[in-house]
Motif scaffolding. Structure first.
Motif, PDB file in Angstrom:
ATOM      1  N   GLN A 196      27.515  24.578  64.150  1.00  0.00           N
ATOM      2  CA  GLN A 196      27.457  25.321  62.888  1.00  0.00           C
ATOM      3  C   GLN A 196      27.813  24.417  61.713  1.00  0.00           C
ATOM      4  OE1 GLN A 196      29.946  28.785  63.168  1.00  0.00           O
ATOM      5  NE2 GLN A 196      28.662  29.806  64.710  1.00  0.00           N
ATOM      6  N   PHE A 197      28.760  23.525  61.896  1.00  0.00           N
ATOM      7  CA  PHE A 197      29.167  22.638  60.811  1.00  0.00           C
ATOM      8  C   PHE A 197      28.082  21.612  60.500  1.00  0.00           C
ATOM      9  CE2 PHE A 197      31.063  18.588  59.485  1.00  0.00           C
ATOM     10  CZ  PHE A 197      31.750  18.979  58.347  1.00  0.00           C
ATOM     11  N   VAL A 198      27.494  20.996  61.517  1.00  0.00           N
ATOM     12  CA  VAL A 198      26.506  19.935  61.326  1.00  0.00           C
ATOM     13  C   VAL A 198      25.188  20.491  60.794  1.00  0.00           C
ATOM     14  CG1 VAL A 198      25.128  18.202  62.528  1.00  0.00           C
ATOM     15  CG2 VAL A 198      27.558  18.425  63.031  1.00  0.00           C
ATOM     16  N   GLY A 199      24.803  21.652  61.263  1.00  0.00           N
ATOM     17  CA  GLY A 199      23.534  22.228  60.829  1.00  0.00           C
ATOM     18  C   GLY A 199      22.351  21.436  61.348  1.00  0.00           C
ATOM     19  N   ASP A 200      21.423  21.089  60.459  1.00  0.00           N
ATOM     20  CA  ASP A 200      20.204  20.371  60.853  1.00  0.00           C
ATOM     21  C   ASP A 200      20.371  18.848  60.792  1.00  0.00           C
ATOM     22  OD1 ASP A 200      18.910  22.787  61.232  1.00  0.00           O
ATOM     23  OD2 ASP A 200      18.222  22.897  59.136  1.00  0.00           O
ATOM     24  N   ALA A 201      21.559  18.382  60.453  1.00  0.00           N
ATOM     25  CA  ALA A 201      21.767  16.931  60.353  1.00  0.00           C
ATOM     26  C   ALA A 201      21.628  16.287  61.730  1.00  0.00           C
ATOM     27  CB  ALA A 201      23.147  16.632  59.764  1.00  0.00           C
ATOM     28  N   GLU A 202      21.114  15.053  61.732  1.00  0.00           N
ATOM     29  CA  GLU A 202      20.927  14.322  62.989  1.00  0.00           C
ATOM     30  C   GLU A 202      22.290  13.932  63.573  1.00  0.00           C
ATOM     31  OE1 GLU A 202      18.689  10.255  64.660  1.00  0.00           O
ATOM     32  OE2 GLU A 202      18.631  10.805  62.525  1.00  0.00           O
ATOM     33  N   GLN A 203      22.416  14.052  64.894  1.00  0.00           N
ATOM     34  CA  GLN A 203      23.662  13.679  65.563  1.00  0.00           C
ATOM     35  C   GLN A 203      23.898  12.186  65.386  1.00  0.00           C
ATOM     36  OE1 GLN A 203      23.966  14.969  69.644  1.00  0.00           O
ATOM     37  NE2 GLN A 203      25.747  13.685  70.073  1.00  0.00           N
ATOM     38  N   SER A 204      25.104  11.829  64.903  1.00  0.00           N
ATOM     39  CA  SER A 204      25.395  10.431  64.554  1.00  0.00           C
ATOM     40  C   SER A 204      26.098   9.661  65.667  1.00  0.00           C
ATOM     41  CB  SER A 204      26.269  10.392  63.293  1.00  0.00           C
ATOM     42  OG  SER A 204      27.476  11.103  63.502  1.00  0.00           O
ATOM     43  N   ASP A 205      26.691  10.358  66.628  1.00  0.00           N
ATOM     44  CA  ASP A 205      27.444   9.652  67.672  1.00  0.00           C
ATOM     45  C   ASP A 205      27.468  10.517  68.923  1.00  0.00           C
ATOM     46  OD1 ASP A 205      28.946   7.785  68.965  1.00  0.00           O
ATOM     47  OD2 ASP A 205      30.759   8.028  67.772  1.00  0.00           O
TER      48      ASP A 205
END
Length: 770
Positions: free
Chosen positions: A605-614
């Motif tokens: 929910q916090f990240v949303g559609d952002a690409e996973q960074s790690d």
């Protein structure tokens, strides 16, 4: 371009001068240090000769303490054999030689080119109250005195000396006198003052209290200390130098003295308590270098002006064809790849550039064809990476214990790589009623990190099979991985060993995020600051311990959780992790799977559609064992003597009868306990040393427990390799059979080192039918 070339040239020249000045600096430091060391060594050799000669004379004196006149011979021999010595006294306690009166001191000193020996001591000079006589008496050891004036009554002269003095003792060890051998401070002063590495350099020497004994200004000698001038004008640098020399330190300091910058090199002078220093003006050290620098800078300035003139002429001539080529290059950039470029009929760089543009036109068509092939190859690589991802995830545990499987612990974990393969890892397994587990994060991402992760997980399994303490496991893993770590990668790692019967957790943290404890509240598990695994093979990792209470969940994670970012690059951070854990505890949903699912949902929910960074890895372990009250507790203390084994067997048999075991089970338990206790009796204590072995027995509704405690040397029998009983006795390796018998006859064995005690616990389940 001209300006850039000039700047580059000046920068290079400046760097050369910087390096040259640095070389001059280091050469000067080495030169001054070597001179200082040679002077100190020379003084040390004289001091050592004084001590050796004094020791030999004391040996002779102590063997002829009843021959007063022999003392004059010994005292005189000291100076005849050692012309560098100033004087020597062999002085005795009052009335030691009754025929000589209250005072008797065989005193010898150099007078010009001759040696004079007299009997010293009188009412006007009561030598036994002098420092050189009292110091070895009070300290009860040989020592060097602070420099002092030695007065010669016969010639009415004085000389500043430093003395090596030691006590003379009779056969009963009682002090009867003192041997005092002195060196002239003038000799030390001449030796030190002769040291001049540079024309204007000079030397100083101070005593223990900071008093000047050598100084170019003779008015300061014995009248001032190194701290005197700081009383009128505070100078922290001078005070720091004085304290360092008083402490007997060696070193170098850059100081501002007499309006100039000076380098001060200092070093202690042997055991005298004095310290010397060489003061070298910075202008002396760099004088030749500065003259050379000024000359070269003048030549460089003229050269730069000439270079600027010629550069302007050449560049103006060369720019015209480049302008024409730039116009045609813009045509090609617009997509007209068939446009003709001007032919300058030149073989220099401009001609090569024109030819390169022509080759570029041909290469573009070829590039488009190759791009199609590359796209197909990329699809193949992506397929291989998907397969590699499945293989990597397959290396990790897939089955997690729940309440339905065990009554002591339940566990759940998840790993979500940022790419097809990643560098996070977790692992766990059970051995000897202990849960061994780890979680880690390899530096970097992708294929290299995944390979490093596989090596780390395999090494953990291999090492922990033979080691039970997390600090030893991590230390061995670190050495193994660091020795083969050619690419300088590393892994943050948390390794824990949870003792399931007691809830005691031993753990070692190697640069990883501290786990959370979710139970009575939410808080971090205290972790020491250790470095990650793979950096330094000799690093000693620390061991920590905590008590995990029933119902408490240990939540472990990698930084992919706290550093998960939304579209605005805002991180999830530890505060949100604590909030999610607190809500789960409040709602009584902090079992491992529940806690990880809630944490995963909060991150998504916090990240949303952002690409996973790690990579994101989480593991939760909940301790659920319910402790039952003991129905019986007995104990016996035996000495480390195998003759006490019958008493041990009687104790074990009595316990087994109380519990209700049949004869066969009782015999198995007796064999296992006897094997464990006899092993302690034989090997825990050095041969001939008495030691006790404490055996405690207790049982509840489910288990019988024997606890064997000794204070001998540390030894963990549970790390012994399994014995292959299919081999003959000759083929099997020596050792390990005793632990094999204990494992066969008992349901579990457990070793811990607590409070410098070996604690071995053997448990046997109680069959209700027994």
């Amino acid at each position: 371009m001209v300006v850039s070339a000039a700047i580059l040239f000046v920068a290079a020249l400046g760097y050369m001068f910087f390096q040259a000045r640095d070389a001059v600096y280091h050469e000067a430091m080495n030169r001054a240090t070597q001179i200082l060391d040679k002077t100190s060594l020379r003084v040390d050799s004289i001091l050592n000769r004084v001590e050796v000669a004094s020791d030999m004379t004391r040996w002779l004196v102590e063997r002829h303490t009843n021959q007063a006149d022999s003392m004059f011979v010994y005292s005189r021999s000291m100076l005849e054999n050692n012309p560098d010595f100033y004087n020597c006294s062999v002085a005795f306690e009052p009335y030691y030689f009754e025929e000589k009166g209250r005072y008797f001191s065989a005193y010898t000193k150099h007078v010009g080119d001759s040696i004079r020996t007299i009997q010293g001591g009188s009412d006007s000079y009561q030598y036994f109250f002098a420092d050189w006589y009292l110091m070895p008496k009070l300290l009860d050891r040989p020592c060097w005195t602070e420099p002092y004036f030695d007065y010669d009554v016969a010639t009415n002269t004085s000389e500043m000396v430093t003395s090596y003095c030691q006590a003379i003792k009779d056969k009963r060890g009682k002090m009867i006198g003192v041997i005092n051998t002195s060196l002239s401070i003038n000799w030390l002063s001449n030796t030190i003052s002769a040291v001049k590495p540079y024309p204007h350099s000079y030397s100083i020497m101070i005593g223990r209290g900071g008093t000047y004994f050598v100084h170019p200004d003779s008015t300061k000698i014995t009248r001032q200390t190194i701290f005197t001038q700081t009383l009128e004008q505070p100078d922290t640098a001078m005070m720091a130098l004085g304290y360092a020399m008083q402490r007997g330190e060696s070193g170098m300091k850059l100081m501002h003295l007499d309006g100039k910058d000076n380098y001060v090199f200092y070093k202690p002078l042997g055991k005298t308590g004095c310290s010397m220093a060489i003061v070298c003006p910075e202008s002396d050290i760099f004088r030749s270098f500065d003259r050379l620098q000024n000359t070269i800078m003048g030549i460089v300035a003229v050269g730069l002006l000439l270079m600027l003139y010629f550069f302007i002429r050449i560049i103006t001539f060369e720019l015209d064809p480049l302008r024409r080529l730039a116009t045609e290059a813009e045509t090609i950039a617009s997509g007209q790849f068939d446009a003709e470029l001007p032919d300058f009929q030149r073989v220099d760089e401009i001609g090569q550039l024109s030819h390169s543009f022509g080759n570029m036109q041909q290469s573009l068509v070829k590039y488009i064809d190759e791009l199609k092939k590359t796209t197909a190859q990329k699809a193949t690589i992506e397929s291989d990476l998907r397969i590699a991802s499945k293989i990597q995830l397959g290396m990790l545990p897939e089955k997690f214990p729940t309440r339905a499987d065990r009554d002591d612990v339940q566990l759940f974990a998840s790993l979500t790589p940022a790419k097809e393969v990643g560098g996070d890892l977790f692992d766990f397994y059970f051995r000897d009623e202990k849960l061994f587990f780890c979680i880690g994060d390899v530096s970097g991402k992708g294929v290299p990190a995944s390979l490093f992760m596989a090596v780390t997980r395999s090494t953990f399994r291999t090492v922990s099979a033979h080691e039970s303490m997390p600090d030893r496991i991590v230390t061995i893993m670190n050495k193994t991985i660091a020795d083969m770590n050619k690419n300088h990668m590393f892994v943050t790692l948390f390794v824990g060993v949870l003792d399931l019967p007691t809830g005691r957790l031993h753990y070692c943290n190697a640069g990883h995020d501290a786990p959370l404890l979710v139970g009575a509240g939410v808080g971090e598990l205290p972790c020491d600051s250790n470095i990650p695994v793979g950096f330094m093979p000799q690093w000693k990792f620390s061991l920590q311990e905590a008590q995990i209470f029933t119902g408490t969940t240990i939540f472990l994670f990698t930084d992919g959780l706290t550093e998960a970012m939304d579209a605005n690059k805002v991180q999830f951070q530890m505060q949100r992790v604590n909030e999610v854990a607190a809500r789960a505890l409040e709602n009584q949903q902090h079992e491992p799977r529940q806690l990880i699912e809630q944490m995963t949902e909060a991150v998504h929910q916090f990240v949303g559609d952002a690409e996973q960074s790690d990579d994101l890895t989480m593991m939760a372990i909940q301790y659920i064992r319910q402790q039952s009250d003991a129905k019986m507790q007995k104990s016996i203390v035996l000495p480390n003597d195998i003759q006490e084994v019958p008493q041990l067997n009687a104790f074990v048999e009595d316990v087994c009868q109380t519990v209700g075991f049949d004869e066969i089970e009782t015999m198995k338990i007796k064999v296992a306990v006897e094997e464990a206790v006899v092993n302690v009796m034989k090997y825990a204590y050095p041969t001939g040393q008495h030691g006790d072995v404490n055996i405690e027995a207790a049982f509840n509704d489910t288990r019988l427990k024997f606890t064997i405690i000794d204070s001998g040397k540390p030894f963990d029998p549970t790390v012994q390799s399994a014995v292959d009983t299919s081999l003959s006795a000759k083929e099997r390796k020596i050792g390990g059979l005793g632990i094999h018998i204990m494992r066969q006859n008992m349901d579990s064995i457990n070793y811990e080192r607590m409070n410098d005690l070996n604690v071995l616990t053997l448990r046997k389940k109680i069959n209700k039918k027994s």
